[in-house]
Design a protein around this motif. Sequence first.
Motif, PDB file in Angstrom:
ATOM      1  N   UNK A 137       0.822  -1.210   0.000  1.00 38.58           N
ATOM      2  CA  UNK A 137       0.000   0.000   0.000  1.00 38.58           C
ATOM      3  C   UNK A 137       0.859   1.264   0.000  1.00 38.58           C
ATOM      4  N   UNK A 138       1.981   1.221   0.709  1.00 40.23           N
ATOM      5  CA  UNK A 138       2.834   2.396   0.823  1.00 40.23           C
ATOM      6  C   UNK A 138       3.869   2.508  -0.282  1.00 40.23           C
ATOM      7  N   UNK A 139       4.125   1.412  -0.985  1.00 41.88           N
ATOM      8  CA  UNK A 139       5.162   1.427  -2.008  1.00 41.88           C
ATOM      9  C   UNK A 139       6.560   1.350  -1.433  1.00 41.88           C
ATOM     10  N   UNK A 140       6.678   0.923  -0.174  1.00 43.88           N
ATOM     11  CA  UNK A 140       7.990   0.762   0.452  1.00 43.88           C
ATOM     12  C   UNK A 140       8.521  -0.650   0.170  1.00 43.88           C
ATOM     13  N   UNK A 141       9.696  -0.742  -0.403  1.00 44.38           N
ATOM     14  CA  UNK A 141      10.265  -2.054  -0.672  1.00 44.38           C
ATOM     15  C   UNK A 141      10.633  -2.744   0.633  1.00 44.38           C
ATOM     16  N   UNK A 142      10.455  -4.072   0.650  1.00 45.51           N
ATOM     17  CA  UNK A 142      10.722  -4.844   1.866  1.00 45.51           C
ATOM     18  C   UNK A 142      12.140  -5.392   1.906  1.00 45.51           C
ATOM     19  N   UNK A 218      -5.306   3.416  -2.199  1.00 40.50           N
ATOM     20  CA  UNK A 218      -4.345   4.398  -1.700  1.00 40.50           C
ATOM     21  C   UNK A 218      -4.994   5.761  -1.532  1.00 40.50           C
ATOM     22  N   UNK A 219      -5.828   6.151  -2.474  1.00 40.51           N
ATOM     23  CA  UNK A 219      -6.505   7.448  -2.394  1.00 40.51           C
ATOM     24  C   UNK A 219      -7.481   7.466  -1.224  1.00 40.51           C
ATOM     25  N   UNK A 220      -8.255   6.409  -1.061  1.00 39.15           N
ATOM     26  CA  UNK A 220      -9.244   6.348   0.018  1.00 39.15           C
ATOM     27  C   UNK A 220      -8.583   6.386   1.387  1.00 39.15           C
ATOM     28  N   UNK A 221      -7.427   5.738   1.503  1.00 40.43           N
ATOM     29  CA  UNK A 221      -6.738   5.638   2.792  1.00 40.43           C
ATOM     30  C   UNK A 221      -5.825   6.830   3.072  1.00 40.43           C
ATOM     31  N   UNK A 222      -5.708   7.737   2.122  1.00 38.27           N
ATOM     32  CA  UNK A 222      -4.863   8.909   2.333  1.00 38.27           C
ATOM     33  C   UNK A 222      -3.384   8.612   2.234  1.00 38.27           C
ATOM     34  N   UNK A 223      -3.022   7.626   1.433  1.00 38.82           N
ATOM     35  CA  UNK A 223      -1.620   7.244   1.274  1.00 38.82           C
ATOM     36  C   UNK A 223      -1.028   7.970   0.070  1.00 38.82           C
ATOM     37  N   UNK A 224      -0.565   9.168   0.336  1.00 43.06           N
ATOM     38  CA  UNK A 224       0.014   9.989  -0.726  1.00 43.06           C
ATOM     39  C   UNK A 224       1.428   9.517  -1.062  1.00 43.06           C
ATOM     40  N   UNK A 225       2.008  10.122  -2.067  1.00 41.82           N
ATOM     41  CA  UNK A 225       3.356   9.741  -2.490  1.00 41.82           C
ATOM     42  C   UNK A 225       4.367  10.043  -1.388  1.00 41.82           C
ATOM     43  N   UNK A 226       5.547   9.416  -1.526  1.00 47.90           N
ATOM     44  CA  UNK A 226       6.616   9.588  -0.536  1.00 47.90           C
ATOM     45  C   UNK A 226       7.873  10.069  -1.261  1.00 47.90           C
TER      46      UNK A 226
END
Length: 248
Positions: A137-142, A218-226
Amino acid sequence: MPHTPLPDRRDWKTAWAALRRLLRNGDDTEQVFVIMRALNAGNGRHNLAQLLKTVEGGEMAFRREELADRLSDPAYIASFAPGTVGAAYREFLRETGYSAMGLAEVSNLDKAEVPMPHPYAWFGRRIRDTHDIWHVLNGYKADETLGEACLVAFSYAQVGGLGWAFIAVGAAIKSLIITKSSLFARAVWEGYARGRRAAWLAGEDYHALLNEPLAAARARLGLRSAPLYARAQQQLGAFASYASLKPA
């Protein structure tokens, strides 16, 4: 029958030793759970109370589904349509080789045959089992230090628990020492700020969420770009990967 009280003390000595091991080897995932156990005393009480504030959350708590079981079902994972959160999660699992059940096994520090039958422990497992969905959801690589540090900072903002903050701060301090740059630390702070702004992911219906289009979720949850995370990924090179945390 005697009653066994829940742990309510933080064990800073154990947490510090585990953090040092984790910062030496970012693949030593077990140390994350050692830190969580040492520092997150009392955290489950707060989060479960928040979950119970809604009808939907109360139903989830009543059912107490173990998400690791469902998320480890190949047929379930294969069922998601292209473009959904679930499809992105499926690709994440394929690329990394990770699995929800694998994370569950690493977290089982006591090698217990059955999970602890307590609502607070169940909520903790819920956060554990959705950790990789939060990556998606965040686009953070693991598979990099930077992505994990940003996500643990995000997680601290979302669900509290000093263990998350301890790991994030430890990684940020090490980055300042090694890179002589504040970029990694600023990306971690950005992760915390994003977690504060976003909807509370722990209260989501994950079966519905996994079937939702990724961009819409992402839009609904408020997860904007980083943007700081993206810049740090590009500029820090090798330090952003786990290679820099392994023993020489």
